[in-house]
Design a protein around this motif. Sequence first.
Motif, PDB file in Angstrom:
ATOM      1  N   MET A   1       0.839  -1.189   0.000  1.00  0.00           N
ATOM      2  CA  MET A   1       0.000   0.000   0.000  1.00  0.00           C
ATOM      3  C   MET A   1       0.881   1.248   0.000  1.00  0.00           C
ATOM      4  N   THR A   2       0.670   2.160  -0.957  1.00  0.00           N
ATOM      5  CA  THR A   2       1.529   3.333  -1.035  1.00  0.00           C
ATOM      6  C   THR A   2       0.989   4.519  -0.228  1.00  0.00           C
ATOM      7  N   ASN A   3      -0.329   4.607  -0.123  1.00  0.00           N
ATOM      8  CA  ASN A   3      -0.960   5.719   0.584  1.00  0.00           C
ATOM      9  C   ASN A   3      -0.503   7.079   0.060  1.00  0.00           C
ATOM     10  N   ALA A   4      -0.224   7.165  -1.239  1.00  0.00           N
ATOM     11  CA  ALA A   4       0.182   8.441  -1.831  1.00  0.00           C
ATOM     12  C   ALA A   4      -1.017   9.377  -1.887  1.00  0.00           C
ATOM     13  N   LEU A   5      -0.766  10.650  -1.655  1.00  0.00           N
ATOM     14  CA  LEU A   5      -1.827  11.658  -1.734  1.00  0.00           C
ATOM     15  C   LEU A   5      -1.767  12.325  -3.104  1.00  0.00           C
ATOM     16  N   THR A   6      -2.886  12.325  -3.781  1.00  0.00           N
ATOM     17  CA  THR A   6      -2.968  12.887  -5.126  1.00  0.00           C
ATOM     18  C   THR A   6      -3.945  14.050  -5.132  1.00  0.00           C
ATOM     19  N   VAL A   7      -3.593  15.117  -5.819  1.00  0.00           N
ATOM     20  CA  VAL A   7      -4.545  16.213  -6.028  1.00  0.00           C
ATOM     21  C   VAL A   7      -4.991  16.163  -7.478  1.00  0.00           C
ATOM     22  N   ARG A   8      -6.297  16.057  -7.680  1.00  0.00           N
ATOM     23  CA  ARG A   8      -6.851  15.973  -9.043  1.00  0.00           C
ATOM     24  C   ARG A   8      -8.139  16.760  -9.111  1.00  0.00           C
ATOM     25  N   ASN A   9      -8.616  16.966 -10.328  1.00  0.00           N
ATOM     26  CA  ASN A   9      -9.891  17.652 -10.498  1.00  0.00           C
ATOM     27  C   ASN A   9     -11.027  16.781  -9.963  1.00  0.00           C
ATOM     28  N   ALA A  10     -11.967  17.414  -9.277  1.00  0.00           N
ATOM     29  CA  ALA A  10     -13.134  16.678  -8.797  1.00  0.00           C
ATOM     30  C   ALA A  10     -14.086  16.413  -9.955  1.00  0.00           C
ATOM     31  N   SER A  11     -14.812  15.310  -9.842  1.00  0.00           N
ATOM     32  CA  SER A  11     -15.826  15.002 -10.854  1.00  0.00           C
ATOM     33  C   SER A  11     -17.154  14.732 -10.147  1.00  0.00           C
ATOM     34  N   ALA A  12     -18.178  14.529 -10.942  1.00  0.00           N
ATOM     35  CA  ALA A  12     -19.524  14.341 -10.374  1.00  0.00           C
ATOM     36  C   ALA A  12     -19.563  13.177  -9.383  1.00  0.00           C
ATOM     37  N   THR A  13     -18.753  12.155  -9.619  1.00  0.00           N
ATOM     38  CA  THR A  13     -18.781  10.996  -8.721  1.00  0.00           C
ATOM     39  C   THR A  13     -18.147  11.288  -7.361  1.00  0.00           C
ATOM     40  N   ASP A  14     -17.470  12.439  -7.218  1.00  0.00           N
ATOM     41  CA  ASP A  14     -16.877  12.821  -5.930  1.00  0.00           C
ATOM     42  C   ASP A  14     -17.868  13.553  -5.023  1.00  0.00           C
ATOM     43  N   ALA A  15     -19.051  13.874  -5.526  1.00  0.00           N
ATOM     44  CA  ALA A  15     -19.941  14.788  -4.791  1.00  0.00           C
ATOM     45  C   ALA A  15     -20.235  14.294  -3.374  1.00  0.00           C
ATOM     46  N   ALA A  16     -20.528  13.029  -3.204  1.00  0.00           N
ATOM     47  CA  ALA A  16     -20.881  12.539  -1.863  1.00  0.00           C
ATOM     48  C   ALA A  16     -19.684  12.630  -0.914  1.00  0.00           C
ATOM     49  N   ALA A  17     -18.500  12.293  -1.407  1.00  0.00           N
ATOM     50  CA  ALA A  17     -17.306  12.346  -0.552  1.00  0.00           C
ATOM     51  C   ALA A  17     -16.930  13.786  -0.218  1.00  0.00           C
ATOM     52  N   VAL A  18     -17.061  14.684  -1.184  1.00  0.00           N
ATOM     53  CA  VAL A  18     -16.795  16.101  -0.922  1.00  0.00           C
ATOM     54  C   VAL A  18     -17.781  16.617   0.136  1.00  0.00           C
ATOM     55  N   ALA A  19     -19.051  16.251  -0.015  1.00  0.00           N
ATOM     56  CA  ALA A  19     -20.065  16.727   0.932  1.00  0.00           C
ATOM     57  C   ALA A  19     -19.800  16.190   2.338  1.00  0.00           C
ATOM     58  N   ALA A  20     -19.317  14.955   2.438  1.00  0.00           N
ATOM     59  CA  ALA A  20     -19.027  14.385   3.763  1.00  0.00           C
ATOM     60  C   ALA A  20     -17.907  15.175   4.441  1.00  0.00           C
ATOM     61  N   VAL A  21     -16.870  15.526   3.698  1.00  0.00           N
ATOM     62  CA  VAL A  21     -15.778  16.342   4.248  1.00  0.00           C
ATOM     63  C   VAL A  21     -16.302  17.732   4.606  1.00  0.00           C
ATOM     64  N   HIS A  22     -17.076  18.297   3.703  1.00  0.00           N
ATOM     65  CA  HIS A  22     -17.620  19.647   3.880  1.00  0.00           C
ATOM     66  C   HIS A  22     -18.407  19.746   5.189  1.00  0.00           C
ATOM     67  N   VAL A  23     -19.323  18.819   5.407  1.00  0.00           N
ATOM     68  CA  VAL A  23     -20.184  18.852   6.594  1.00  0.00           C
ATOM     69  C   VAL A  23     -19.379  18.557   7.859  1.00  0.00           C
ATOM     70  N   ALA A  24     -18.503  17.550   7.805  1.00  0.00           N
ATOM     71  CA  ALA A  24     -17.702  17.209   9.001  1.00  0.00           C
ATOM     72  C   ALA A  24     -16.835  18.389   9.416  1.00  0.00           C
TER      73      ALA A  24
END
Length: 213
Positions: A1-24
């Motif tokens: 397991m590398t556990n590398a952190l990647t920064v990429r453009n968000a897409s529609a499929t990220d919406a639920a994960a973004v919202a979970a971070v946003h609310v928390a």
Amino acid sequence: MTNALTVRNASATDAAAVAAVHVAAWQIAYRGLVPDGYLDAMRPEERAARYTFGSTGASLPQTMAAVDDRGLRGFATVGRARDEADGVGELLALYVEPRSWRMGIGRLLIRHAHARLRALGFEEAVLWLLVGNEPAARFYEAEGWQPDGTRRQEEIWGVNVDVIRYRRVLARPMDAPAIDDVVTAWPRSSSRAPPRATSSTSPAPAADSGVRV
Ligand SMILES: CC(C)(COP(=O)(O)OP(=O)(O)OC[C@H]1O[C@@H](n2cnc3c(N)ncnc32)[C@H](O)[C@@H]1OP(=O)(O)O)[C@@H](O)C(=O)NCCC(=O)NCCS
């Protein structure tokens, strides 16, 4: 397991994960600044439904996501400033999931945000910060932002808050570190932090995507 952190453009499929971070992040960082009843009633699915991920258009906000093999750890949204002259961009949102604070993820995201704003042609940028959000104020000041003396009341996601404006000159491309330089500046070797970071953010985004503050 590398556990590398990647920064990429968000897409529609990220919406639920973004919202979970946003609310928390709201529920912890804004406790005491926003009424408890509002924070406790927040629902990620309601936020997710209001994002504009996947829509296209040069003037729309763009969201970048920091992800590793545990999922989405934070995000940043940039765009044209809402009430400034042309040539001024805005950091519209920057949130890291609370269990991952102080690991360098925010620093990585904001440096990608600066680079994206420059790539969009902005020479200067603003952001609006909740009055009393002192940890974030220290974070932004460490990244070269300063309050410009403007304060107002604003409705964000249906709640009235006092906000102050921060401002930063963006380095000209020739002065700025390349994204690769930023990524290799990953600052942590703690057991909680990813051991290394990589970047897949390209200067020209594939799709525009937006989150308001
Ligand atoms: C603000 C936020 C994005 C910072 O992200 P982060 O990943 O925790 O920050 P980093 O670990 O990259 O910190 C970088 C530097 O910022 C400063 N900093 C960050 N958090 C800080 C805190 N709580 N107190 C003091 N300084 C802080 C430090 O100088 C830090 O460097 P160091 O850890 O080497 O001393 C994150 O705390 C967050 O999501 N907060 C809640 C949401 C929020 O307030 N967003 C801003 C909305 S406008």
